[in-house]
Write a protein that holds these residues in place. Structure first.
Motif, PDB file in Angstrom:
ATOM      1  N   ASP A 176      -0.056   1.510   4.850  1.00 50.36           N
ATOM      2  CA  ASP A 176      -0.899   2.555   5.430  1.00 50.36           C
ATOM      3  C   ASP A 176      -0.917   3.727   4.452  1.00 50.36           C
ATOM      4  OD1 ASP A 176      -2.359   4.256   6.977  1.00 50.36           O
ATOM      5  OD2 ASP A 176      -0.747   4.665   8.415  1.00 50.36           O
ATOM      6  N   GLY A 177      -1.965   3.783   3.633  1.00 51.04           N
ATOM      7  CA  GLY A 177      -2.053   4.843   2.632  1.00 51.04           C
ATOM      8  C   GLY A 177      -0.950   4.725   1.602  1.00 51.04           C
ATOM      9  N   ASP A 178      -0.128   5.748   1.495  1.00 47.32           N
ATOM     10  CA  ASP A 178       0.938   5.766   0.492  1.00 47.32           C
ATOM     11  C   ASP A 178       2.259   5.222   1.034  1.00 47.32           C
ATOM     12  OD1 ASP A 178      -0.744   6.905  -1.385  1.00 47.32           O
ATOM     13  OD2 ASP A 178      -0.248   8.956  -0.779  1.00 47.32           O
ATOM     14  N   THR A 179       2.218   4.630   2.211  1.00 48.68           N
ATOM     15  CA  THR A 179       3.444   4.175   2.864  1.00 48.68           C
ATOM     16  C   THR A 179       3.362   2.696   3.218  1.00 48.68           C
ATOM     17  OG1 THR A 179       3.820   6.356   3.810  1.00 48.68           O
ATOM     18  CG2 THR A 179       4.972   4.520   4.849  1.00 48.68           C
ATOM     19  N   VAL A 180       4.477   2.013   3.044  1.00 50.18           N
ATOM     20  CA  VAL A 180       4.616   0.639   3.510  1.00 50.18           C
ATOM     21  C   VAL A 180       5.814   0.601   4.456  1.00 50.18           C
ATOM     22  CG1 VAL A 180       5.047  -1.758   2.889  1.00 50.18           C
ATOM     23  CG2 VAL A 180       3.696  -0.308   1.364  1.00 50.18           C
ATOM     24  N   ARG A 181       5.611   0.117   5.655  1.00 49.20           N
ATOM     25  CA  ARG A 181       6.692   0.038   6.634  1.00 49.20           C
ATOM     26  C   ARG A 181       7.238  -1.386   6.690  1.00 49.20           C
ATOM     27  NH1 ARG A 181       4.774   0.217  11.275  1.00 49.20           N
ATOM     28  NH2 ARG A 181       2.562   0.124  10.726  1.00 49.20           N
ATOM     29  N   LEU A 182       8.544  -1.506   6.565  1.00 53.05           N
ATOM     30  CA  LEU A 182       9.188  -2.818   6.599  1.00 53.05           C
ATOM     31  C   LEU A 182      10.503  -2.727   7.360  1.00 53.05           C
ATOM     32  CD1 LEU A 182       8.766  -3.971   2.872  1.00 53.05           C
ATOM     33  CD2 LEU A 182       7.549  -4.889   4.854  1.00 53.05           C
ATOM     34  N   PRO A 183      10.858  -3.779   8.099  1.00 56.67           N
ATOM     35  CA  PRO A 183      12.170  -3.810   8.738  1.00 56.67           C
ATOM     36  C   PRO A 183      13.248  -4.168   7.714  1.00 56.67           C
ATOM     37  CG  PRO A 183      11.008  -5.837   9.190  1.00 56.67           C
ATOM     38  CD  PRO A 183      10.047  -4.968   8.416  1.00 56.67           C
ATOM     39  N   ALA A 184      14.490  -3.950   8.074  1.00 55.28           N
ATOM     40  CA  ALA A 184      15.609  -4.270   7.178  1.00 55.28           C
ATOM     41  C   ALA A 184      16.127  -5.689   7.428  1.00 55.28           C
ATOM     42  CB  ALA A 184      16.730  -3.253   7.364  1.00 55.28           C
ATOM     43  N   THR A 185      15.237  -6.577   7.821  1.00 59.48           N
ATOM     44  CA  THR A 185      15.607  -7.966   8.095  1.00 59.48           C
ATOM     45  C   THR A 185      16.194  -8.627   6.853  1.00 59.48           C
ATOM     46  OG1 THR A 185      13.723  -8.074   9.610  1.00 59.48           O
ATOM     47  CG2 THR A 185      14.729 -10.164   8.950  1.00 59.48           C
ATOM     48  N   PRO A 186      17.379  -9.231   6.930  1.00 60.04           N
ATOM     49  CA  PRO A 186      17.928  -9.916   5.755  1.00 60.04           C
ATOM     50  C   PRO A 186      17.112 -11.156   5.406  1.00 60.04           C
ATOM     51  CG  PRO A 186      19.646  -9.444   7.372  1.00 60.04           C
ATOM     52  CD  PRO A 186      18.332  -9.215   8.055  1.00 60.04           C
TER      53      PRO A 186
END
Length: 242
Positions: A145-155
């Motif tokens: 989303d724009g300048d951000t990428v959201r990700l979980p800390a899933t191993p």
């Protein structure tokens, strides 16, 4: 040994065909582009006829609930053709942890594919792989989303496609396992950290924000996508990026 590789023109399939032929076997690629359709059944009898081994690397076009119908129909059609063609070993590629994430439609579909194969009439092998390194760009795009990428800390324990193909070819050339072989990359990393490494190496200025609700892997709890007892592939993620 003659090997029919269904889905043999894709990312993994083309390399499996190349590896098997290099090892002295006769591997023939089959796909929609060669007139073989696992859903309609077109061309399957011809593809399976006389093959010692059938390797199925086809994949559902979607990751939603429709994937269940895809794997049910394709496996029923492939098993029928394989039995009629005298195939003695049926190999599929699946996912590490596929039976431990019922929240995801696609993982339930892959678990169904495994069950259909195991209950069928043909000696079989299931190769379960961890997440492909090649899919990281897609994972980044899902929650950008724009300048951000959201990700979980899933191993995760990323593995290179070339290492997956090598493992599948090795299993296909061997005696049926009548069971499962897990393969994985050599290191476990949180998905959000993997995203940061990827963007940094590519000179991408976007920022990764850790978000336990973001993307498909938000439904995955714990370390079910990793396996410390798997057959470990040699390629590290940073080496693959280089």
């Amino acid at each position: 040994m003659k090997c029919a590789v269904i889905g043999g023109t894709g990312l993994i399939g083309s390399q499996v065909v190349r590896n098997l032929n290099a090892a002295g076997h006769e591997a023939v690629p089959h796909s929609k582009s060669t007139g073989v359709d696992v859903i309609s059944g077109q061309g399957l009898d011809e593809a399976a006829a006389g093959a010692d081994v059938l390797v199925n690397l086809t994949n559902s076009p979607t990751f939603d609930e429709a994937s269940l119908a895809f794997f049910r129909t394709s496996m029923d059609n492939l098993l029928t053709a394989a039995r009629a063609g005298g195939v003695g070993h049926f190999v599929i590629l699946s996912i590490v942890g596929t039976d431990r994430v019922p929240e995801l439609d696609y993982y339930r579909a892959k678990a169904l594919q495994e069950k259909i194969l195991a209950a069928g009439p043909i000696p079989y092998s299931i190769v379960r792989a961890t997440q492909f390194m090649e899919f990281m760009d897609a994972a980044l795009s899902w929650t950008a989303d724009g300048d951000t990428v959201r990700l979980p800390a899933t191993p995760v324990q990323p593995i290179a496609a070339k290492d997956v193909a090598a493992a599948v070819a090795e299993v296909a050339a061997g005696t049926p396992l009548n069971g499962i072989r897990n393969i994985a990359g050599p290191e476990v990393l949180p998905l959000d950290e993997l995203g940061r490494i990827t963007l940094s190496r590519k000179g991408d200025a976007r920022t990764v924000v850790t978000d336990p609700t973001a993307g498909m892997f938000a439904a995955v709890k714990g370390d079910v996508l990793t396996d410390e007892n798997a057959h470990l592939a040699p390629t590290r993620y940073t080496d693959w990026l280089s």
